[in-house]
Design a protein around this motif. Structure first.
Motif, PDB file in Angstrom:
ATOM      1  N   HIS A   1      50.552 -58.646  -7.700  1.00 53.78           N
ATOM      2  CA  HIS A   1      50.503 -57.196  -7.566  1.00 53.78           C
ATOM      3  C   HIS A   1      51.826 -56.650  -7.063  1.00 53.78           C
ATOM      4  CE1 HIS A   1      49.225 -53.490  -5.173  1.00 53.78           C
ATOM      5  NE2 HIS A   1      49.199 -53.146  -6.436  1.00 53.78           N
TER       6      HIS A   1
ATOM      7  N   GLN B   1      44.601 -56.323  -0.654  1.00 59.00           N
ATOM      8  CA  GLN B   1      43.253 -56.872  -0.830  1.00 59.00           C
ATOM      9  C   GLN B   1      42.897 -57.249  -2.256  1.00 59.00           C
ATOM     10  OE1 GLN B   1      42.201 -56.932   2.300  1.00 59.00           O
ATOM     11  NE2 GLN B   1      43.801 -55.550   2.951  1.00 59.00           N
TER      12      GLN B   1
ATOM     13  N   PRO C   1      43.816 -54.428  -6.668  1.00 53.34           N
ATOM     14  CA  PRO C   1      44.727 -53.805  -7.634  1.00 53.34           C
ATOM     15  C   PRO C   1      45.490 -54.773  -8.533  1.00 53.34           C
ATOM     16  CG  PRO C   1      45.662 -53.742  -5.432  1.00 53.34           C
ATOM     17  CD  PRO C   1      44.300 -54.325  -5.286  1.00 53.34           C
TER      18      PRO C   1
HETATM   19  S1  FES Z   1      50.685 -57.533  -2.994  1.00 55.18           S
HETATM   20 FE1  FES Z   1      48.867 -58.640  -3.128  1.00 55.18          FE
HETATM   21  S2  FES Z   1      47.455 -57.076  -3.391  1.00 55.18           S
HETATM   22 FE2  FES Z   1      49.274 -55.983  -3.356  1.00 55.18          FE
END
Ligand code: FES
Ligand code: HEM
Lengths: 268, 507
Positions: free
Chosen positions: A197, A218, A233
């Motif tokens: 992410h 998360q 996300p």
């Molecule tokens: S960096 Fe891992 S959930 Fe955003």
């Protein structure tokens, strides 16, 4: 007046406390607050009660120019028309300015190396041994059931892009993507620790649900199915390492991660 | 005495007497909401003073060192020199921790004051012609303040701030076409290349502060030249400013405010610990702490990153990074809309070439504008709450995914609901018949109704309504001010009243 006197006393006390040494952050802060606050309250009370002066009114004077003044300005500007008349001179000046601008920003290039292909691979490669954070080789038996071990490629301990996590699961539960059947010897799995992410380390493991969790926003990833994102996300799975157990019982890999690690850029 | 001698001396050389005289006579309206900008200014002064002190002890270096200082738990650990120097500020420099915490608290209050100041400008319509320039400058200042807060927060190179930098690197990567180049040039290579701390340092102590001070000077110079806005009231017209003179009343009060601001910041910095980096530990790329939250002014972005649903999109054969929508497009849009707002507002109120506004409106007089502002604020507050969604889930024992889904719903529903509520409230307040004033279409209506509703607004209502009533006694109610308007700028006043009706009627 009381306020101002309190302020003076507090300021003196601050100096004393400060010079007498020691770390007394709270006391120092409180005394400073008293010193400044006392003076401030004193001034405001003074201004409101002793000086007063009631409400005053001041007129706004128009800021705009009169038509006459505007005409005069236009006339002054008109002197510059000689510049506009020489079309080619003007264009050359623009060209010179533009080129100069480009010349002036080009030193920014020195700020860093070209990204090149660096983002595409890590220090992992065929035959590289798996080591722990202290550099010692990891044996298959070292990985506790339901536990999580952070590992690096030998010779690159601490490398941000090569960090990986080892977990051990019951092999009969595995549903790895096609072509990875041999990547999890004895239920041992190695995934990139860099969240897809925004790049935080995926540092938490919930053994009962077999999920890796990223504490930043998360996202969670299902280790049984090739670390596909389950919630949160992140949209892409954590890249996996092809693990091998050597004859000596030590862990190695047979190649780099299944994909470039970490959050995406606009890659094809 | 000395001051007079000095003034005479300078006047002989640069002739400042006329200006000084006018300056001392200058009138400043005294409404509590006008202090917000001043509070921001005074926080900036504290930031500069404490920041300079910090530079004497801070080493902006990523050099790996082993800690041998006086804080036991960290002894023997590897860390960057930057981190070591900040730990040293806390344990080995007298009053170092105090100054560091005051600096950080001042940053938090600075941004709080800026945001509230912005709200004041929005809800009272102070950004309208002729003050659009200062709206733009103010937004630029807010951007710079956020940037400096983030760079400062990143300097100590602790576990929390390093994680923030890692996210920033990912956000840079997500920019189309030039993303990888931007990230490499900013950081000096692939994360966590060694140059970022020293670069952030120059940006934090030199480049951004210089820009802030420069823009702020223009901001204040423009306020000075255009004079302040003021609320409607007896004797207050589009052509004057009513309030206290700079010397001595306003100056004393303002210096008093400066001292109180410093006092509050000193108390916070001394008594309320924040960012205890020695507990977080030095940054290591493979470690992370749970329940990590950024400073409050980054909370809306943190929330956006957390609440934005995951997506897999390919565009022109390229994989679209997840961070780009919540962390690049969304903040860009936020500021683009803020910058465009004065123009949009001119359209909405049919004032494309409209009149100058020096009189403020009360939020309730513009139900639609107020409702819109409240709705937008609600949206950002929900995002901010979303930035702590894991904490909510823990505290309330609700599954994390449920909290996320609830917050996503709230993100859409709450602004509409609370915006509608605000709109109702404005309508109800606005139609309240003004005491002793029959004709609601009169421009002077706003002035005449001041006594009663003002008391409901709270704040400094008591003090202010007493000044109002004494003033209105002198000027025989609202007639005086309305005639003053129509005499001096009749077309403006007429257009003004029709446009104010439009905002209300169209709703
Ligand atoms: S960096 Fe891992 S959930 Fe955003
Ligand atoms: C414009 C507004 C400014 C803001 C919003 C701001 C904000 C911050 C923040 C949040 C920190 C982290 C503090 C911490 O460790 O908890 C910081 C650190 C620091 N700031 Fe600033 N700052 C500003 C201006 C300045 C100026 C003008 C200077 C110096 C000339 C300065 C010098 C420093 C230094 C040296 C540090 C690192 C030491 C440390 O972290 O304790 N700052 N700043």
């Amino acid at each position: 007046m009381v306020a101002l006197l309190v302020a003076a006393a507090a300021a003196v006390a601050f100096v004393v406390v400060f010079w007498s040494g020691g770390r007394r952050t709270q006391l120092e802060g409180a005394l400073l607050a008293l010193a400044f606050g006392g003076s401030g309250v004193g001034l405001v009370v003074w201004a409101n009660h002793l000086i007063g002066g009631g409400e005053q009114s001041e007129d706004r004077t128009p800021l705009r120019a009169t038509p006459e003044e505007i005409r005069e300005l236009d006339a002054e500007l008109g002197r510059g028309e000689v510049i506009a008349r020489r079309v080619w001179l003007r264009r050359s000046a623009v060209a010179a300015g533009g080129a100069l601008g480009i010349a002036l920003v080009s030193p920014l290039r020195s700020l860093g190396p070209s990204p090149g292909k660096q983002l595409l691979h890590t220090a992992w490669g065929d035959g590289v041994r798996v080591v722990a954070e202290d550099g010692t080789p990891v044996a298959a038996a070292d990985v506790p059931a339901d536990g999580l071990v952070t590992v690096f490629p030998e010779g690159a301990v601490g490398a941000a892009d090569a960090q990986a996590v080892l977990v051990r699961v019951d092999p009969s539960l595995l549903h790895l993507p096609r072509g990875r059947d041999s990547w999890a010897p004895g239920g041992l799995l190695a995934y990139s620790k860099v969240c897809t992410h925004a790049g935080c380390p995926v540092g938490l493991y919930q053994a009962d649900s077999h999920e890796l969790l990223c504490p930043c926003h998360q996202s969670s990833f299902d280790v049984l199915r090739g670390a596909v994102p389950v919630s949160g996300p992140a949209a892409w799975p954590l890249p996996q390492l092809p693990l091998v157990v050597g004859a000596d019982g030590l862990l190695r890999v047979s190649g780099d991660f299944s994909e470039p690690v970490g959050p995406g850029w606009w890659k094809a | 005495m000395i001051i007079k001698r000095f003034l005479r001396w300078t006047d002989d050389r640069i002739g400042g007497t006329k200006f000084t005289r006018k300056a001392l006579d200058k009138v400043f309206p005294d409404h509590w909401s006008f202090m917000l900008g001043e509070v921001a200014l005074y926080c900036l002064m504290v930031l500069i003073a404490t920041g300079v002190y910090l530079t004497f002890f801070f080493h902006a270096s990523a050099q790996d060192v082993v800690y041998t200082g006086s804080y036991g738990p960290l002894r023997g650990q590897h860390m960057s020199e930057a981190y070591r120097s900040v730990v040293g500020l806390g344990f080995d420099v007298r009053a170092g921790l105090l100054i560091r915490q005051v600096h950080h608290w001042a940053a938090l209050v600075f941004l709080g004051a800026i945001v509230l100041h912005l709200c004041r400008i929005y809800f009272t319509g102070a950004y309208r012609r002729p003050r659009e320039i200062n709206w733009f400058i103010g937004l630029a200042l807010m951007l710079l303040a956020i940037a400096n807060g983030f760079t400062g927060y990143s300097l100590p190179d602790d576990l929390l701030s390093g994680t923030g930098l890692r996210i920033a690197y990912s956000v840079l990567l997500s920019v189309p076409v030039i993303g990888t180049w931007m990230a490499y040039l900013a950081f000096g290579g692939e994360f966590p290349a060694n140059d970022i701390i020293s670069r952030l340092y120059v940006i934090h102590v030199l480049i951004v502060p210089a820009l802030i001070v420069g823009l702020l000077s223009v901001h204040l110079a423009i306020v000075w030249r255009q004079k302040h806005t003021q609320f409607r009231g007896p004797d207050r017209t589009e052509d004057n400013v009513v309030g206290s003179r700079l010397w001595p009343t306003y100056a004393m009060r303002s210096i008093g405010l400066l001292l109180v601001v410093v006092a509050v910041l000193a108390a916070l910095g001394g008594l309320v610990q924040l960012n205890p980096i020695w507990l977080y530990g030095p940054y290591q790329p493979a470690s992370v702490s749970t329940a990590a939250q950024p400073d409050w002014y980054m909370g809306w972005l943190e929330g956006a990153l957390r609440l934005f649903p995951s997506f897999r999109i390919h565009l022109f054969g390229y994989r679209v990074p997840e961070a780009i929508l919540p962390a690049v497009v969304f903040p860009t849009l936020t500021f683009a809309i803020l910058f465009a707002w004065p123009a949009v507002d001119r359209r909405l109120s049919g004032e494309v070439d409209g009149p100058d506004h020096h009189l403020l409106v009360r939020p309730r007089e513009r139900p639609r504008r107020t409702a819109l502002g409240v709705a937008v604020l609600t949206f950002y507050v929900v995002l901010f709450i979303g930035g702590g969604q894991d904490i909510i889930s823990q505290k309330l024992h609700i599954a994390l995914d449920t909290v996320t889904v609830l917050l996503r719903i709230l993100l859409i529903v709450a602004p509409i609901a609370i915006g509608a509520l605000a709109w109702r409230l404005c309508r109800d307040l606005a139609v309240e018949p003004p005491p002793g004033d029959g004709d609601p279409d009169d421009v002077g209506r706003d002035g005449g109704s001041d006594g009663a509703p003002d008391a409901q607004l709270g704040g400094s209502a008591a003090r202010r309504s007493s000044t109002f009533s004494s003033a209105s006694a002198r000027s025989s109610s609202s007639d005086a001010s309305s005639t003053a308007i129509s005499e001096s700028s009749a077309p403006d006043a007429v257009r003004n009243s029709s446009s104010s009706l439009r905002w209300i009627d169209d709703t």
